[in-house]
Design an enzyme around this catalytic site. Structure first.
Site, PDB file in Angstrom:
ATOM      1  N   GLU A 378       0.812  -1.222   0.000  1.00  0.00           N
ATOM      2  CA  GLU A 378       0.000   0.000   0.000  1.00  0.00           C
ATOM      3  C   GLU A 378       0.845   1.272   0.000  1.00  0.00           C
ATOM      4  O   GLU A 378       0.518   2.244  -0.686  1.00  0.00           O
ATOM      5  CB  GLU A 378      -0.934  -0.004   1.219  1.00  0.00           C
ATOM      6  CG  GLU A 378      -2.103  -0.966   1.121  1.00  0.00           C
ATOM      7  CD  GLU A 378      -1.749  -2.416   1.437  1.00  0.00           C
ATOM      8  OE1 GLU A 378      -2.616  -3.283   1.255  1.00  0.00           O
ATOM      9  OE2 GLU A 378      -0.589  -2.662   1.860  1.00  0.00           O
ATOM     10  N   GLN A 400      -8.003  -2.359  -0.554  1.00  0.00           N
ATOM     11  CA  GLN A 400      -8.913  -3.495  -0.619  1.00  0.00           C
ATOM     12  C   GLN A 400      -9.902  -3.458   0.539  1.00  0.00           C
ATOM     13  O   GLN A 400     -11.090  -3.744   0.383  1.00  0.00           O
ATOM     14  CB  GLN A 400      -8.107  -4.791  -0.621  1.00  0.00           C
ATOM     15  CG  GLN A 400      -8.877  -5.972  -1.163  1.00  0.00           C
ATOM     16  CD  GLN A 400      -7.949  -7.128  -1.477  1.00  0.00           C
ATOM     17  OE1 GLN A 400      -7.427  -7.788  -0.571  1.00  0.00           O
ATOM     18  NE2 GLN A 400      -7.724  -7.383  -2.757  1.00  0.00           N
ATOM     19  N   PHE A 401      -9.409  -3.065   1.700  1.00  0.00           N
ATOM     20  CA  PHE A 401     -10.235  -2.757   2.869  1.00  0.00           C
ATOM     21  C   PHE A 401      -9.617  -1.534   3.524  1.00  0.00           C
ATOM     22  O   PHE A 401      -8.388  -1.383   3.546  1.00  0.00           O
ATOM     23  CB  PHE A 401     -10.276  -3.928   3.858  1.00  0.00           C
ATOM     24  CG  PHE A 401     -10.971  -5.149   3.328  1.00  0.00           C
ATOM     25  CD1 PHE A 401     -12.335  -5.331   3.520  1.00  0.00           C
ATOM     26  CD2 PHE A 401     -10.265  -6.109   2.616  1.00  0.00           C
ATOM     27  CE1 PHE A 401     -12.981  -6.448   3.022  1.00  0.00           C
ATOM     28  CE2 PHE A 401     -10.896  -7.232   2.117  1.00  0.00           C
ATOM     29  CZ  PHE A 401     -12.273  -7.406   2.313  1.00  0.00           C
ATOM     30  N   ALA A 402     -10.463  -0.668   4.074  1.00  0.00           N
ATOM     31  CA  ALA A 402      -9.954   0.560   4.695  1.00  0.00           C
ATOM     32  C   ALA A 402      -8.942   0.252   5.792  1.00  0.00           C
ATOM     33  O   ALA A 402      -8.023   1.044   6.036  1.00  0.00           O
ATOM     34  CB  ALA A 402     -11.109   1.383   5.257  1.00  0.00           C
ATOM     35  N   ASP A 403      -9.092  -0.886   6.450  1.00  0.00           N
ATOM     36  CA  ASP A 403      -8.154  -1.275   7.508  1.00  0.00           C
ATOM     37  C   ASP A 403      -6.713  -1.312   7.000  1.00  0.00           C
ATOM     38  O   ASP A 403      -5.776  -1.019   7.741  1.00  0.00           O
ATOM     39  CB  ASP A 403      -8.516  -2.662   8.040  1.00  0.00           C
ATOM     40  CG  ASP A 403      -9.997  -2.812   8.346  1.00  0.00           C
ATOM     41  OD1 ASP A 403     -10.349  -2.986   9.512  1.00  0.00           O
ATOM     42  OD2 ASP A 403     -10.799  -2.759   7.393  1.00  0.00           O
ATOM     43  N   HIS A 445     -11.018  -6.208   9.010  1.00  0.00           N
ATOM     44  CA  HIS A 445     -11.731  -5.884   7.775  1.00  0.00           C
ATOM     45  C   HIS A 445     -13.002  -5.077   8.055  1.00  0.00           C
ATOM     46  O   HIS A 445     -13.894  -5.022   7.213  1.00  0.00           O
ATOM     47  CB  HIS A 445     -12.121  -7.161   7.016  1.00  0.00           C
ATOM     48  CG  HIS A 445     -10.965  -7.980   6.558  1.00  0.00           C
ATOM     49  ND1 HIS A 445     -10.248  -8.785   7.416  1.00  0.00           N
ATOM     50  CD2 HIS A 445     -10.389  -8.121   5.341  1.00  0.00           C
ATOM     51  CE1 HIS A 445      -9.290  -9.404   6.736  1.00  0.00           C
ATOM     52  NE2 HIS A 445      -9.349  -9.015   5.469  1.00  0.00           N
TER      53      HIS A 445
END
Length: 639
Positions: A378, A400-403, A445
């Site tokens: 990222e 892909q996920f905000a986490d 997630h």
């Protein structure tokens, strides 16, 4: 090489006199900066470090502007907001470093990607030290460049020490160039104190890269003759090592070579020195005569974001009922059609269409150059997006996920957010953030982490609750040249439907939506919270409430908030985030400060349980505040 050396000697005097605040010396390393810069075309980007003064002088930046920069004056490049070499200039195609070092390597990837997409035979050179090669950003950037065949020269200045830590404590391979093999790229070790070797080798490699775009790793062997910065000194360096490298001084040795070859005479050298010193003194005087910067609150605030005049596109009359996820996909597709320079990047977004299938079919329509699968890195991808913006393109990064944004937090918070304030460079980047609980996805997630970003000046944070808003606000996000964090609640993706215009339209930032009107209470929320409130009010129709959906969190529509609060006198702010440190807390505090005399009760907040997001349904239901909402509203009404 003589010019940066003489400038440095002058700066060390000024440092002792207190006329500049800090200095990072490149004495003894001039051959690398000069050789690499002269091997580059003037319209090719270079990303130097703080010991690369030769890059700036070889690009012929007027010295008075450099001196103004170091003295914090307006003719510098950062309006006094940053010091030394922490600046960039599009005019001279130089992109300065940030103190976190690593992200600039990924930025070089993005700049090179833009050249490659436009089929320009250009390369990009980026510098790091041997210490910086230990950062994850180094490995991410090399991997991305290798996978995408990007024309980048990764230049490592191996000068023996990362501050006081010697190379034997920094890495455990014989040569840093050996790492190139692991990334499938050519790598070379070059005598960084030999100007002829540096220039000739880099010129040859650069020409090859222009013809056959690919990354190359260059390890320049040199030595730092002074402290990491002047205050740190060099007591940790053995004297025999200092003596050995003093004999390898690149200027002294090249001077002797030129003398032996009868290319340079003592008279010429004397004249060079006198001319350069005169140039330095003249330009220093210009910088001294320049007025000190006068602080202006409006100037400071106005420069946080690139000015953007919102262009409104009306909704068309034709509508269709679509899901939240379909509206986002449609907005993304229409923005891709509208902006030919927009590049999408993310894990599994191409052939697979993304884990939520939002970009399904995009590869066939827009091609693999604009719809790019990325490695799992990222930080490097966000930095590459910044590089695309620097080189005149737009970028979207899908987390892909905000986490997972925590792995890319540094370039967002320290590069994208600050770059316009620092040197006027826009970060034309949208980061899409699938977020939120309620889908049984567990602690990694399910976070809704908007509060991480709403407090960082320079970022815009958007969080729609309805399909119509999602599409219009996403379109606006791509028109706005500032960095946007666009939050999309996963639980809403396939559960919420609405009539949405089929054509392209936009919605302005900073305008909340009044979903329902009443006189008894103001309920403020966004994302899933807006739906919880709407459902609760439908079940309790006797409650006369203003329901305000914020839609955008930065900028925030204070006018609509205060107007409603002044009408009802009671307010509840709902967030899915945990309450402590949330944006709900800031909104509540602002209402208390600005509407106190209109309040008939304390400002109340409702958020999730102060734990990570659990997986099992019973625990997740308990965690979320939805089940407490009706009781909280009644408590406030009864106050």
């Amino acid at each position: 090489m003589l010019k940066p050396r003489l400038i440095e000697e002058k700066m060390l005097i000024l440092l002792r006199q207190g006329k500049i605040s800090k200095w990072f010396s490149g004495i003894g390393q001039e051959a690398i900066s000069i050789g690499v810069t002269l091997a580059m075309d003037k319209d090719e980007y270079i990303l130097p470090m703080h010991r690369n003064l030769g890059v700036f002088t070889a690009r012929e930046i007027p010295l008075y502007r450099l001196f103004s920069q170091w003295q914090g004056k307006a003719n510098g490049f950062t309006k006094g907001r940053d010091r030394s070499f922490h600046f960039g200039t599009q005019e001279f195609r130089i992109v300065g470093m940030i103190s976190h070092l690593g992200p600039q390597l990924g930025v070089a990837d993005g700049i090179a990607l833009a050249h490659k997409l436009r089929k320009e035979k250009k390369l990009t050179a980026v510098f790091t030290g041997e210490g910086g090669t230990s950062e994850g950003d180094f490995h991410e950037a090399l991997n991305i460049a290798s996978v995408w065949d990007l024309p980048v020269l990764f230049c490592i200045e191996n000068n023996g020490y990362g501050l006081s830590t010697p190379t034997k404590e920094q890495y455990n391979c014989k040569d840093l160039m050996d790492r190139g093999a692991g990334y499938g790229m050519d790598a070379y070790k070059i005598d960084g104190n030999n100007i002829l070797e540096v220039y000739n080798r880099v010129s040859e490699i650069a020409e090859s890269v222009r013809k056959n775009p690919r990354p190359v790793l260059l390890e320049f062997i040199t030595f730092r003759m002074r402290g990491h910065e002047e205050a740190s000194g060099t007591k940790y360096v053995p004297q025999e090592l200092m003596d050995e490298w003093a004999s390898k001084d690149p200027i002294l040795n090249f001077r002797n070579y030129l003398m032996e070859e009868k290319i340079l005479s003592e008279e010429q050298e004397k004249q060079f020195t006198e001319d350069i010193k005169a140039e330095i003194d003249h330009n220093l005087q210009l910088a001294y005569e320049e007025d000190n910067i006068i602080a202006s609150e409006s100037t400071e605030l106005n420069d946080v974001y690139k000015p953007y005049e919102y262009e409104h596109f009306e909704e068309n009359s034709e509508k269709e009922e679509v899901r939240f996820i379909d509206a986002i996909s449609a907005g993304l597709r229409q923005s891709m059609q509208r902006h030919n320079d927009l590049v999408l990047m993310g894990q599994d977004i191409a052939d697979y269409g993304g884990v939520f299938k939002i970009t399904d079919g995009f590869l066939e329509e827009f091609g693999k150059e604009r719809v790019r699968n990325t490695p799992i890195c990222e930080s490097g991808v966000v930095a590459a997006a910044m590089g695309l913006s620097i080189n005149g393109m737009k970028a979207m990064v899908e987390m892909q996920f905000a986490d997972f944004v925590s792995s890319g937090f540094n370039p967002i918070a320290n590069y994208l957010a600050k770059v316009h304030y620092r040197w006027g460079q826009q970060a034309d980047v949208v980061v899409r953030m699938p977020c939120g609980a309620g889908v049984g996805a567990g602690p990694f997630h399910s976070q809704t982490n908007e509060a991480w970003f709403t407090k960082i000046p320079g970022l815009k944070v958007i969080y729609p609750a309805f399909p119509l808003d999602a599409k219009g606000l996403l379109n606006t996000s791509f028109n706005d040249p500032n960095p946007v964090l666009f939050f999309e609640h996963k639980a809403l993706y396939r559960s919420v439907r609405q009539e949405v215009p089929t054509g392209y339209y936009t919605i302005p930032f900073g305008k909340a939506a009044l979903i329902q009107e009443g006189e008894e209470i103001t309920i403020i929320s966004y994302g899933a919270g807006a739906h919880w409130a709407l459902d609760t009010l439908k079940e309790n129709q006797a409650i006369k409430a203003d329901l305000l959906d914020l839609r955008t969190l930065q900028p925030l529509d204070y006018d609509s908030i205060y107007k409603s609060v002044k009408k009802t006198g009671k307010v509840l702010v709902i967030t899915e985030d945990t309450t402590f440190g949330s944006i709900a807390s800031d909104i509540a505090a602002s209402i208390s400060e600005n509407c106190f005399e209109f309040l008939d009760a304390p400002v109340m907040r409702l958020g999730s349980m102060e734990t990570p997001v659990p997986f099992t349904k019973a625990l997740e239901d308990q965690y979320l505040p939805k089940h407490s909402l009706a009781g909280k509203i009644q408590e406030l009404l009864d106050y």
